[in-house]
Design a protein around this motif. Structure first.
Motif, PDB file in Angstrom:
ATOM      1  N   ILE A 156       0.858  -1.177   0.000  1.00 17.80           N
ATOM      2  CA  ILE A 156       0.000   0.000   0.000  1.00 17.80           C
ATOM      3  C   ILE A 156       0.898   1.232   0.000  1.00 17.80           C
ATOM      4  CG2 ILE A 156      -1.874   1.200   1.188  1.00 17.80           C
ATOM      5  CD1 ILE A 156      -2.735  -1.391   2.396  1.00 17.80           C
ATOM      6  N   SER A 157       1.268   1.655  -1.205  1.00 16.05           N
ATOM      7  CA  SER A 157       2.149   2.810  -1.343  1.00 16.05           C
ATOM      8  C   SER A 157       1.880   3.476  -2.675  1.00 16.05           C
ATOM      9  CB  SER A 157       3.625   2.370  -1.269  1.00 16.05           C
ATOM     10  OG  SER A 157       3.936   1.497  -2.339  1.00 16.05           O
ATOM     11  N   GLY A 158       2.448   4.672  -2.841  1.00 12.01           N
ATOM     12  CA  GLY A 158       2.271   5.407  -4.084  1.00 12.01           C
ATOM     13  C   GLY A 158       1.431   6.646  -3.892  1.00 12.01           C
ATOM     14  N   SER A 159       1.106   7.310  -4.996  1.00 11.13           N
ATOM     15  CA  SER A 159       0.376   8.575  -4.958  1.00 11.13           C
ATOM     16  C   SER A 159      -1.111   8.359  -5.198  1.00 11.13           C
ATOM     17  CB  SER A 159       0.922   9.535  -6.021  1.00 11.13           C
ATOM     18  OG  SER A 159       2.275   9.859  -5.762  1.00 11.13           O
ATOM     19  N   VAL A 160      -1.922   9.178  -4.527  1.00  7.40           N
ATOM     20  CA  VAL A 160      -3.366   9.200  -4.743  1.00  7.40           C
ATOM     21  C   VAL A 160      -3.795  10.660  -4.887  1.00  7.40           C
ATOM     22  CG1 VAL A 160      -5.647   8.645  -3.810  1.00  7.40           C
ATOM     23  CG2 VAL A 160      -3.721   7.089  -3.413  1.00  7.40           C
ATOM     24  N   LYS A 161      -4.428  10.968  -6.002  1.00  9.61           N
ATOM     25  CA  LYS A 161      -4.877  12.334  -6.270  1.00  9.61           C
ATOM     26  C   LYS A 161      -6.325  12.496  -5.824  1.00  9.61           C
ATOM     27  CE  LYS A 161      -3.583  11.796 -10.570  1.00  9.61           C
ATOM     28  NZ  LYS A 161      -3.350  12.029 -12.019  1.00  9.61           N
TER      29      LYS A 161
END
Length: 293
Positions: A92-97
């Motif tokens: 559960i990682s990364g970018s969320v806009k």
């Protein structure tokens, strides 16, 4: 076809959807000459005219309209492929806009973010508080909070609750001015209204009918500006009831006044339904907003 720079289609789509080179440049954080050169190069590679240029902006030619339709389909495929690959990541990682109204972002979401990051330190949130409606299909946002129910079949839509509106003044304003016991009293008080862009919203129209036009001391489409002006004691305004929870210096006036409110909808693209980081953010936003309604 080998001579075509596929990035040129991105500039072409922006110009076609916004209607001018200057608007496309602003959307893409570029400049007008660059947009123009990219479109000229694309026209040369395709050996067709995509636009008719005139003083008011750009008009698609018949060929340009066809290319736009195909380009938009290509963009949707790229976005979908990107999302599909992202779903395959187990961590559960990364970018969320997130596209969210400014007031809900500043007054409700931001103060709770430290709790979110304690649980999900590897997720990077990108907040879009633009008044424009973000296009989830084209990837302008992964998640959106909207004050109306979208009707796009490709979106997952959840009704979070109803946002009740009320009349508010600061304690300092109430102490310095005559009491306000009934709606007719508003004609004798300074009032803060919405600006031109939001003036047609039902709650603003309702308030305009209750007041004396000469007592409108401020108009603004910016939620934070209206809230700050109210807290400073400049006048009375309509605010979401949930804002008063974090602003103890606000006093609600005429509590039985029936003011048009808004529904709050949480929206994301169905392609992201199984993306873990998006699900984590959706759960957080839903629970946070529900707690204040």
């Amino acid at each position: 076809m080998n001579s075509i720079d596929w990035d040129g289609f991105r500039y072409f789509i922006a110009a076609a959807e916004t209607g001018s080179l200057s608007a496309a440049a602003k959307l893409l954080d570029s400049n007008q000459p660059t947009i123009g050169r990219q479109i000229d190069a694309l026209e040369a590679a395709l050996e067709i005219k995509l636009f008719q240029r005139h003083a008011k902006g750009l008009t698609l030619t018949q060929e340009g309209a066809y290319i736009l339709q195909q380009s938009q389909s290509m963009r949707s495929l790229v976005v979908k492929a990107t999302r599909t690959m992202q779903e395959k990541k187990e961590d559960i990682s990364g970018s969320v806009k997130i596209a969210i109204p400014e007031g809900l972002c500043i007054e409700i979401l931001l103060p709770e973010l430290s709790k979110f990051y304690q649980q999900h330190p590897s997720i990077n949130l990108i907040l879009n508080v633009s008044p424009n409606t973000a296009n989830l299909t084209s990837g302008e946002a992964d998640i959106a909070i909207r004050l109306f129910r979208p009707d796009n079949a490709n979106l997952v839509v959840t009704h979070i609750g109803d946002m009740e509106m009320g009349l508010y003044a600061s304690k300092s304003y109430s102490q310095a001015h005559d009491r306000i016991d009934k709606l007719s009293d508003l004609k004798h008080h300074a009032v803060i209204l919405y600006g031109d862009t939001l003036s047609a919203l039902p709650e603003n129209q309702w308030l305009e009918k209750q007041i004396s036009a000469s007592r409108c001391i401020l108009r603004s489409d910016n939620t934070t500006t209206r809230l700050k002006a109210t807290k400073l004691g400049l006048g009375i305004s309509i605010q979401p009831q949930l804002f008063s929870i974090r602003n103890n210096d606000l006093q609600r006036l005429i509590k039985d006044a029936v003011i048009p409110g808004h529904e709050i909808w949480l929206v994301y693209h169905q392609d992201l339904r199984n993306t873990q980081r998006v699900r984590a953010v959706v759960t957080f936003i839903h629970s946070t907003l529900r707690a204040f309604l």
